[in-house]
Design a protein around this motif. Structure first.
Motif, PDB file in Angstrom:
ATOM      1  N   HIS A 106     113.569  78.707  35.729  1.00 51.39           N
ATOM      2  CA  HIS A 106     114.417  77.567  35.726  1.00 51.39           C
ATOM      3  C   HIS A 106     115.575  77.479  37.028  1.00 51.39           C
ATOM      4  O   HIS A 106     115.897  78.693  37.511  1.00 51.39           O
ATOM      5  N   SER A 108     119.056  75.361  38.262  1.00 52.46           N
ATOM      6  CA  SER A 108     120.273  74.593  37.625  1.00 52.46           C
ATOM      7  C   SER A 108     120.002  73.257  38.367  1.00 52.46           C
ATOM      8  O   SER A 108     119.785  72.931  39.512  1.00 52.46           O
ATOM      9  N   MET A 116     117.986  80.273  37.940  1.00 53.42           N
ATOM     10  CA  MET A 116     118.626  80.986  36.669  1.00 53.42           C
ATOM     11  C   MET A 116     117.297  81.517  35.961  1.00 53.42           C
ATOM     12  O   MET A 116     116.650  80.990  35.094  1.00 53.42           O
ATOM     13  N   GLN A 119     115.870  82.169  31.750  1.00 53.91           N
ATOM     14  CA  GLN A 119     116.683  81.267  31.195  1.00 53.91           C
ATOM     15  C   GLN A 119     116.334  80.862  29.529  1.00 53.91           C
ATOM     16  O   GLN A 119     115.148  80.673  29.305  1.00 53.91           O
ATOM     17  N   ARG A 121     118.054  78.565  26.871  1.00 53.96           N
ATOM     18  CA  ARG A 121     119.204  77.651  26.535  1.00 53.96           C
ATOM     19  C   ARG A 121     119.633  77.914  25.389  1.00 53.96           C
ATOM     20  O   ARG A 121     118.951  77.964  24.258  1.00 53.96           O
ATOM     21  N   HIS A 130     120.851  84.060  30.885  1.00 56.15           N
ATOM     22  CA  HIS A 130     119.974  84.120  32.136  1.00 56.15           C
ATOM     23  C   HIS A 130     120.521  85.154  33.042  1.00 56.15           C
ATOM     24  O   HIS A 130     121.512  85.487  33.066  1.00 56.15           O
ATOM     25  N   CYS A 143     127.668  79.891  31.125  1.00 57.46           N
ATOM     26  CA  CYS A 143     126.504  80.513  31.040  1.00 57.46           C
ATOM     27  C   CYS A 143     126.765  82.280  30.776  1.00 57.46           C
ATOM     28  O   CYS A 143     127.805  82.799  31.321  1.00 57.46           O
TER      29      CYS A 143
END
Length: 332
Positions: A106, A108, A116, A119, A121, A130, A143
């Protein structure tokens, strides 16, 4: 001279991530060894001992006060790591979350396409676990940053719909007065459909037929809210006893040889001595709720189910901050 080939993607990632995110960890082979190493972790360090409990449901807890995360499998601690959570103005929300999405590569969409890795979520507005920088203090935009190798191990251990509990308060003194198991601190929430005045409970298991189950009991609101795979499937009016049921997190553990499945406490800020202790069912039996709702919930409980009992309010009409309970709005 031997030539070692490294995938280009990892070389790029190594250059972009701070050195602390690439810190090495340690392996442990027993609960005692894991505990000993966990007590002396420095920023960027972690310890991992999956053999202690090789099978069973996984629960992740994040302690913002201590800037650590702990992984439990079948109620047994198998990993501990240092983390870096949200800095001032971007505080990581506390609450009970579900893993909504997993993406090992992932990037951003908000912060300059920043990597990331691994990740997981927690909210659709950007909070996730992450790999990231680990300077020894909160420095993220909300995060929870993990060491790179630990984030990879965790990614391979969790599954979609798994439960993550974020508690404590960044900047609070470790060992000081706890802000509560889950301090109410805003954050996005799923849609709220209140019970009608003449409605004592609601049970709609068809809204989410499968997935991890989380039960939240709020003594201040007198409510039980049941979520499965991040979707509310039931709520009811409840009355909880005063003793023992103040602020605790429990997980339903699969029975081993000669033992039955049972509720066991998880250690969270302010209740570190709880870990592994079985629930006194004589206390649990004092909780009052509609009998039909009780039977429905009992029929849905499986190993890995998480239960939070808290003083924090969960209803929008309550005064003060609200507890984030599985922030799982429809994907945007």
């Amino acid at each position: 001279m031997a030539l070692h080939l490294v995938p280009l993607g990892f070389v790029t990632l190594s250059l972009l991530l701070p050195a602390s995110a690439l810190a090495q960890g340690a392996r442990a082979s027993s609960p005692v060894e894991l505990a000993r190493q966990a007590e002396r972790l420095k920023p960027g360090e972690w310890v991992w001992a999956p053999e202690i409990s090789p099978q069973g449901p996984v629960l992740v807890t994040v302690d913002l006060s201590a800037q650590t995360a702990t992984v439990y499998r079948n109620g047994v601690r198998i990993g501990v790591t240092t983390v870096s959570s949200g800095k001032a103005g971007h505080e990581t929300p506390t609450g009970v979350f579900t893993i909504l999405q997993k993406d090992p590569h992932h990037r951003s969409s908000t912060y300059n396409n920043a990597p990331m890795p691994y990740q997981e979520r927690l909210t659709w507005d950007g909070v996730a676990l992450h790999a990231g920088g680990l300077p020894g203090y909160p420095e993220s935009h909300g995060c929870v940053h993990l060491p790179l190798e630990f984030s990879k191990l965790l990614f391979g251990t969790t599954r979609l719909g798994g439960t993550v509990i974020v508690s404590g308060r960044a900047g609070a003194l470790v060992g000081g007065a706890s802000a509560g198991v889950l301090e109410p601190e805003g954050g996005s929430r799923g849609p709220h459909v209140p019970l009608a005045p003449d409605e004592s409970y609601r049970w709609q298991p068809e809204l989410s037929p499968s997935g991890p189950l989380t039960i939240t009991l709020s003594r201040s609101d007198g409510r039980a809210i049941v979520m499965r795979n991040g979707i509310e499937i039931g709520r009811a009016r409840v009355t909880l006893p005063d003793q023992s049921f103040e602020t605790h997190v429990l997980t339903y553990v699969a029975g081993g040889a000669g033992t039955e499945p049972h509720w066991a406490y998880v250690a969270v800020p302010g209740h570190e001595g709880d870990e592994g202790r079985p629930l006194d069912m004589s206390v649990a039996d004092k909780a009052r709720m509609p009998e039909a709702f009780r039977k429905a919930v009992l029929g849905a409980i499986v190993p890995g189910t998480t239960m939070l009992v808290t003083q924090a309010p969960v209803l929008p009409a309550s005064s003060g901050g609200k507890l984030t309970v599985l922030a799982s709005e429809a994907a945007k």
